[in-house]
Design a protein around this motif. Structure first.
Motif, mmCIF file in Angstrom:
data_model
loop_
_atom_site.group_PDB
_atom_site.id
_atom_site.type_symbol
_atom_site.label_atom_id
_atom_site.label_comp_id
_atom_site.label_asym_id
_atom_site.label_seq_id
_atom_site.Cartn_x
_atom_site.Cartn_y
_atom_site.Cartn_z
ATOM 1 N N GLU A 1 0.836 -1.197 0.000
ATOM 2 C CA GLU A 1 0.000 0.000 0.000
ATOM 3 C C GLU A 1 0.873 1.250 0.000
ATOM 4 O O GLU A 1 1.729 1.412 0.875
ATOM 5 N N LEU B 1 -5.938 2.997 -13.781
ATOM 6 C CA LEU B 1 -5.023 1.962 -13.282
ATOM 7 C C LEU B 1 -3.702 1.952 -14.047
ATOM 8 O O LEU B 1 -2.650 1.641 -13.477
ATOM 9 N N ALA C 1 -1.665 4.640 -12.503
ATOM 10 C CA ALA C 1 -1.131 4.186 -11.213
ATOM 11 C C ALA C 1 0.043 3.233 -11.426
ATOM 12 O O ALA C 1 1.051 3.308 -10.716
ATOM 13 N N ARG C 2 -0.076 2.336 -12.406
ATOM 14 C CA ARG C 2 1.017 1.394 -12.681
ATOM 15 C C ARG C 2 2.268 2.136 -13.128
ATOM 16 O O ARG C 2 3.386 1.787 -12.728
ATOM 17 N N VAL D 1 -2.138 -3.831 -10.099
ATOM 18 C CA VAL D 1 -2.715 -2.721 -9.348
ATOM 19 C C VAL D 1 -4.123 -3.125 -8.914
ATOM 20 O O VAL D 1 -4.996 -3.376 -9.749
ATOM 21 N N SER E 1 -6.065 -1.330 -6.482
ATOM 22 C CA SER E 1 -6.898 -0.142 -6.331
ATOM 23 C C SER E 1 -6.005 1.081 -6.398
ATOM 24 O O SER E 1 -4.811 1.012 -6.081
ATOM 25 N N ALA E 2 -6.579 2.212 -6.805
ATOM 26 C CA ALA E 2 -5.810 3.451 -6.909
ATOM 27 C C ALA E 2 -6.766 4.632 -6.838
ATOM 28 O O ALA E 2 -7.782 4.657 -7.532
ATOM 29 N N THR F 1 -7.000 9.136 -5.934
ATOM 30 C CA THR F 1 -6.361 10.421 -5.682
ATOM 31 C C THR F 1 -7.309 11.288 -4.871
ATOM 32 O O THR F 1 -8.516 11.031 -4.820
ATOM 33 N N SER G 1 -1.472 10.172 -4.406
ATOM 34 C CA SER G 1 -2.105 8.920 -4.813
ATOM 35 C C SER G 1 -2.070 7.928 -3.669
ATOM 36 O O SER G 1 -1.179 7.965 -2.806
ATOM 37 N N HIS G 2 -3.064 7.060 -3.679
ATOM 38 C CA HIS G 2 -3.172 5.961 -2.711
ATOM 39 C C HIS G 2 -3.381 4.698 -3.529
ATOM 40 O O HIS G 2 -4.429 4.527 -4.163
ATOM 41 N N ILE G 3 -2.359 3.836 -3.565
ATOM 42 C CA ILE G 3 -2.320 2.705 -4.486
ATOM 43 C C ILE G 3 -2.039 1.427 -3.710
ATOM 44 O O ILE G 3 -1.176 1.399 -2.818
ATOM 45 N N THR H 1 -1.034 -2.623 -4.445
ATOM 46 C CA THR H 1 -0.499 -3.455 -5.522
ATOM 47 C C THR H 1 0.054 -4.776 -5.007
ATOM 48 O O THR H 1 0.352 -4.929 -3.814
#
Length: 245
Positions: free
Chosen positions: A30, A154, A157-158, A193, A195-196, A198, A225-227, A229
């Motif tokens: 996270e 996504l 985010a990746r 990923v 979840s992602a 902002t 961002s909050h990601i 993976t």
């Protein structure tokens, strides 16, 4: 122990290695990332050649890693600086503060991660995602972000997670002279990923001589961002040998 067995050892102590000899896989890693503009002159003083800086952007990251092959459960925080190398974009990993001795040992020995001991935390406080970093008994960073306001693309985010990372690897000789001094690069691979999001964010950095995050001051928060993976880390590869100059 036979001589040939000693030569095959991964790390020490001989009877209880400091970390597991495995390729690390991270499940449910996270991230809280806050991108901010800082003082360009401060970056020029600290980013090592042959890397260059064009945009004075720093990413403060806080990573919660609850399920890591060989390392278990731990948390990290640090600063990464937007850089370019031979026409390609990446990030220079300046420092990481970690609450796990095996993660510090493996990151420094097996790779080139600039890890030292700290007490980071990542948690949800009511409607806010909160990241903090303490060094010893003192707070050196507090990050806040609205919790899951807007879904991110996504692929975007990746791309954030997979940006090439540059680090300096140094190993001294026994007389204190350098044995290894290299600029190395690594990448994150096998990324899923999950979840992602902002949202608006804020970042406070507090001056500390041994954890000098505030030497790169927050002039403007650019995004966050909050990601979550799953991912793996590639081995590092040398890209520049400072001792060959």
């Amino acid at each position: 122990m036979r001589k040939q067995d000693v030569a095959r050892l991964f790390t020490t102590p001989l009877d209880s290695p400091a970390y597991a000899p495995t390729r690390y896989r991270f499940d449910n890693r996270e991230y809280l990332n806050i991108y901010y503009r800082t003082d360009p002159e401060a970056l020029r003083r600290i980013v090592p050649e042959p890397l260059t800086t064009t945009d004075p952007v720093v990413r403060f990251e806080l990573m919660r890693m609850p399920d890591t092959t060989g390392l278990g459960d731990y948390t990290e925080a640090g600063q990464l600086i937007a850089v370019e190398h031979e026409g390609g974009k990446g990030e220079f990993n300046l420092a990481m503060y970690v609450d796990s001795v095996p993660a510090i040992s493996s990151g420094r020995e097996y790779s080139a991660y600039p890890k030292k001991a700290g007490s980071p935390a990542l948690y949800v406080d009511s409607d806010t995602l909160v990241g903090t970093l303490d060094y010893g008994t003192l707070r050196v960073a507090t990050a806040t972000m609205g919790y899951k306001h807007h879904p991110m693309d996504l692929d975007e985010a990746r791309a954030e997670v997979c940006s090439p990372t540059f680090m300096v690897k140094t190993v001294p000789n026994y007389d204190g002279t350098p044995r290894i001094c290299e600029l190395v690069r690594t990448r994150i691979t096998d990324v899923t990923v999950k979840s992602a999001y902002t949202a608006p964010a804020r970042l406070q950095l507090f001056a500390h001589v041994m954890a000098p995050l505030a030497d790169l001051p927050v002039l403007e928060v650019l995004g966050a961002s909050h990601i979550v993976t799953d991912l793996s880390l590639d081995p590092v590869e040398p890209v520049y040998d400072y001792l060959a100059v």
